[in-house]
Scaffold this motif. Structure first.
Motif, PDB file in Angstrom:
ATOM      1  N   MET A   1      -3.848   2.123  35.857  1.00 59.09           N
ATOM      2  CA  MET A   1      -3.603   0.706  35.682  1.00 59.09           C
ATOM      3  C   MET A   1      -2.786   0.483  34.408  1.00 59.09           C
ATOM      4  O   MET A   1      -2.920   1.231  33.446  1.00 59.09           O
ATOM      5  CB  MET A   1      -4.928  -0.053  35.533  1.00 59.09           C
ATOM      6  CG  MET A   1      -5.843   0.016  36.737  1.00 59.09           C
ATOM      7  SD  MET A   1      -7.360  -0.939  36.505  1.00 59.09           S
ATOM      8  CE  MET A   1      -6.891  -2.421  37.346  1.00 59.09           C
ATOM      9  N   THR A   2      -1.996  -0.565  34.418  1.00 56.17           N
ATOM     10  CA  THR A   2      -1.284  -0.927  33.199  1.00 56.17           C
ATOM     11  C   THR A   2      -2.245  -1.670  32.270  1.00 56.17           C
ATOM     12  O   THR A   2      -3.332  -2.103  32.683  1.00 56.17           O
ATOM     13  CB  THR A   2      -0.085  -1.841  33.512  1.00 56.17           C
ATOM     14  OG1 THR A   2      -0.581  -3.095  33.996  1.00 56.17           O
ATOM     15  CG2 THR A   2       0.861  -1.202  34.526  1.00 56.17           C
ATOM     16  N   GLU A   3      -1.837  -1.831  31.021  1.00 59.00           N
ATOM     17  CA  GLU A   3      -2.662  -2.575  30.061  1.00 59.00           C
ATOM     18  C   GLU A   3      -2.909  -3.992  30.560  1.00 59.00           C
ATOM     19  O   GLU A   3      -4.027  -4.508  30.467  1.00 59.00           O
ATOM     20  CB  GLU A   3      -1.977  -2.599  28.699  1.00 59.00           C
ATOM     21  CG  GLU A   3      -1.891  -1.239  28.059  1.00 59.00           C
ATOM     22  CD  GLU A   3      -1.013  -1.218  26.821  1.00 59.00           C
ATOM     23  OE1 GLU A   3      -0.685  -2.293  26.287  1.00 59.00           O
ATOM     24  OE2 GLU A   3      -0.658  -0.110  26.393  1.00 59.00           O
ATOM     25  N   SER A   4      -1.890  -4.621  31.093  1.00 54.03           N
ATOM     26  CA  SER A   4      -2.012  -5.989  31.604  1.00 54.03           C
ATOM     27  C   SER A   4      -2.970  -6.049  32.790  1.00 54.03           C
ATOM     28  O   SER A   4      -3.822  -6.943  32.875  1.00 54.03           O
ATOM     29  CB  SER A   4      -0.631  -6.509  32.013  1.00 54.03           C
ATOM     30  OG  SER A   4      -0.743  -7.791  32.569  1.00 54.03           O
ATOM     31  N   GLN A   5      -2.854  -5.101  33.697  1.00 51.83           N
ATOM     32  CA  GLN A   5      -3.748  -5.069  34.859  1.00 51.83           C
ATOM     33  C   GLN A   5      -5.197  -4.848  34.431  1.00 51.83           C
ATOM     34  O   GLN A   5      -6.111  -5.484  34.962  1.00 51.83           O
ATOM     35  CB  GLN A   5      -3.326  -3.963  35.829  1.00 51.83           C
ATOM     36  CG  GLN A   5      -2.047  -4.246  36.559  1.00 51.83           C
ATOM     37  CD  GLN A   5      -1.553  -3.033  37.331  1.00 51.83           C
ATOM     38  OE1 GLN A   5      -1.688  -1.877  36.890  1.00 51.83           O
ATOM     39  NE2 GLN A   5      -0.956  -3.283  38.489  1.00 51.83           N
ATOM     40  N   LEU A   6      -5.409  -3.945  33.461  1.00 58.60           N
ATOM     41  CA  LEU A   6      -6.766  -3.680  32.998  1.00 58.60           C
ATOM     42  C   LEU A   6      -7.342  -4.900  32.275  1.00 58.60           C
ATOM     43  O   LEU A   6      -8.515  -5.225  32.445  1.00 58.60           O
ATOM     44  CB  LEU A   6      -6.800  -2.446  32.098  1.00 58.60           C
ATOM     45  CG  LEU A   6      -8.189  -1.870  31.840  1.00 58.60           C
ATOM     46  CD1 LEU A   6      -8.908  -1.494  33.139  1.00 58.60           C
ATOM     47  CD2 LEU A   6      -8.095  -0.663  30.938  1.00 58.60           C
ATOM     48  N   SER A   7      -6.523  -5.594  31.508  1.00 59.77           N
ATOM     49  CA  SER A   7      -6.975  -6.824  30.848  1.00 59.77           C
ATOM     50  C   SER A   7      -7.381  -7.873  31.876  1.00 59.77           C
ATOM     51  O   SER A   7      -8.401  -8.550  31.722  1.00 59.77           O
ATOM     52  CB  SER A   7      -5.876  -7.385  29.948  1.00 59.77           C
ATOM     53  OG  SER A   7      -5.623  -6.512  28.882  1.00 59.77           O
ATOM     54  N   GLN A   8      -6.591  -8.018  32.936  1.00 57.24           N
ATOM     55  CA  GLN A   8      -6.924  -8.967  34.006  1.00 57.24           C
ATOM     56  C   GLN A   8      -8.194  -8.546  34.732  1.00 57.24           C
ATOM     57  O   GLN A   8      -9.030  -9.387  35.082  1.00 57.24           O
ATOM     58  CB  GLN A   8      -5.764  -9.092  34.981  1.00 57.24           C
ATOM     59  CG  GLN A   8      -4.552  -9.772  34.400  1.00 57.24           C
ATOM     60  CD  GLN A   8      -3.348  -9.723  35.324  1.00 57.24           C
ATOM     61  OE1 GLN A   8      -3.405  -9.227  36.447  1.00 57.24           O
ATOM     62  NE2 GLN A   8      -2.230 -10.230  34.838  1.00 57.24           N
ATOM     63  N   ARG A   9      -8.340  -7.269  34.946  1.00 60.71           N
ATOM     64  CA  ARG A   9      -9.541  -6.741  35.618  1.00 60.71           C
ATOM     65  C   ARG A   9     -10.777  -7.036  34.760  1.00 60.71           C
ATOM     66  O   ARG A   9     -11.817  -7.429  35.269  1.00 60.71           O
ATOM     67  CB  ARG A   9      -9.377  -5.229  35.814  1.00 60.71           C
ATOM     68  CG  ARG A   9     -10.479  -4.577  36.553  1.00 60.71           C
ATOM     69  CD  ARG A   9     -10.102  -4.479  38.013  1.00 60.71           C
ATOM     70  NE  ARG A   9     -11.121  -3.743  38.719  1.00 60.71           N
ATOM     71  CZ  ARG A   9     -11.748  -4.241  39.779  1.00 60.71           C
ATOM     72  NH1 ARG A   9     -11.435  -5.410  40.252  1.00 60.71           N
ATOM     73  NH2 ARG A   9     -12.663  -3.536  40.377  1.00 60.71           N
ATOM     74  N   TYR A  10     -10.647  -6.850  33.452  1.00 59.11           N
ATOM     75  CA  TYR A  10     -11.755  -7.121  32.537  1.00 59.11           C
ATOM     76  C   TYR A  10     -12.106  -8.611  32.543  1.00 59.11           C
ATOM     77  O   TYR A  10     -13.277  -8.976  32.562  1.00 59.11           O
ATOM     78  CB  TYR A  10     -11.415  -6.652  31.126  1.00 59.11           C
ATOM     79  CG  TYR A  10     -12.529  -6.875  30.139  1.00 59.11           C
ATOM     80  CD1 TYR A  10     -13.671  -6.090  30.180  1.00 59.11           C
ATOM     81  CD2 TYR A  10     -12.448  -7.878  29.185  1.00 59.11           C
ATOM     82  CE1 TYR A  10     -14.711  -6.292  29.287  1.00 59.11           C
ATOM     83  CE2 TYR A  10     -13.486  -8.086  28.286  1.00 59.11           C
ATOM     84  CZ  TYR A  10     -14.611  -7.294  28.350  1.00 59.11           C
ATOM     85  OH  TYR A  10     -15.647  -7.512  27.463  1.00 59.11           O
ATOM     86  N   ALA A  11     -11.119  -9.471  32.560  1.00 57.62           N
ATOM     87  CA  ALA A  11     -11.366 -10.920  32.619  1.00 57.62           C
ATOM     88  C   ALA A  11     -12.119 -11.273  33.901  1.00 57.62           C
ATOM     89  O   ALA A  11     -13.036 -12.113  33.879  1.00 57.62           O
ATOM     90  CB  ALA A  11     -10.049 -11.684  32.531  1.00 57.62           C
TER      91      ALA A  11
END
Length: 131
Positions: A1-11
């Motif tokens: 996952m990209t950093e952005s995708q992982l941040s969205q997943r965490y949200a």
């Protein structure tokens, strides 16, 4: 996952917690999850969260700071809540307290596999002594 995708997943994971959507928890948390280096599995993780919400009926996770790379998230969570009875061994007994948690997550296959959590218990103690 990209950093952005992982941040969205965490949200989305934090949203799942705040909604107490326990059936969806497995979408975000690995079956073999470890919490502070102890294997508790998805069922144990869910029980821990359910107990947190029983002890703190108005519990809400608020992300203050989030740093992510391709496999890990570091987050500072803020809480303003009213635990009933004893919380973390402290006699809170329905008083509103403010505290933070610094928590680190390691993901595998898009789900949380490891969690390391440090809660600012001293902040809670200080508020109880001030009252």
């Amino acid at each position: 996952m990209t950093e952005s995708q992982l941040s969205q997943r965490y949200a989305a994971y934090i949203d799942c917690l705040n909604r107490q959507d326990w059936p969806a928890l497995g979408q975000f948390v690995h079956d073999d999850v470890h919490y502070n280096d102890q294997r508790i599995g998805l069922d144990g993780y869910r029980r821990m969260l359910e107990q947190d919400f029983q002890q703190i009926p108005d519990l809400r996770f608020t992300v203050e700071l989030l740093v992510a790379d391709a496999q890990r998230v570091a987050s500072r969570l803020a809480f303003t809540c009213t635990p009933v009875g004893t919380f973390m061994g402290l006699p809170v007994n329905g008083r509103t307290v403010h505290f933070t948690e610094n928590v680190f997550y390691q993901f595998r296959d898009g789900r949380i596999e490891r969690v390391w959590s440090v809660i600012d218990k001293a902040a809670i103690e200080g508020q109880l002594l001030a009252d």
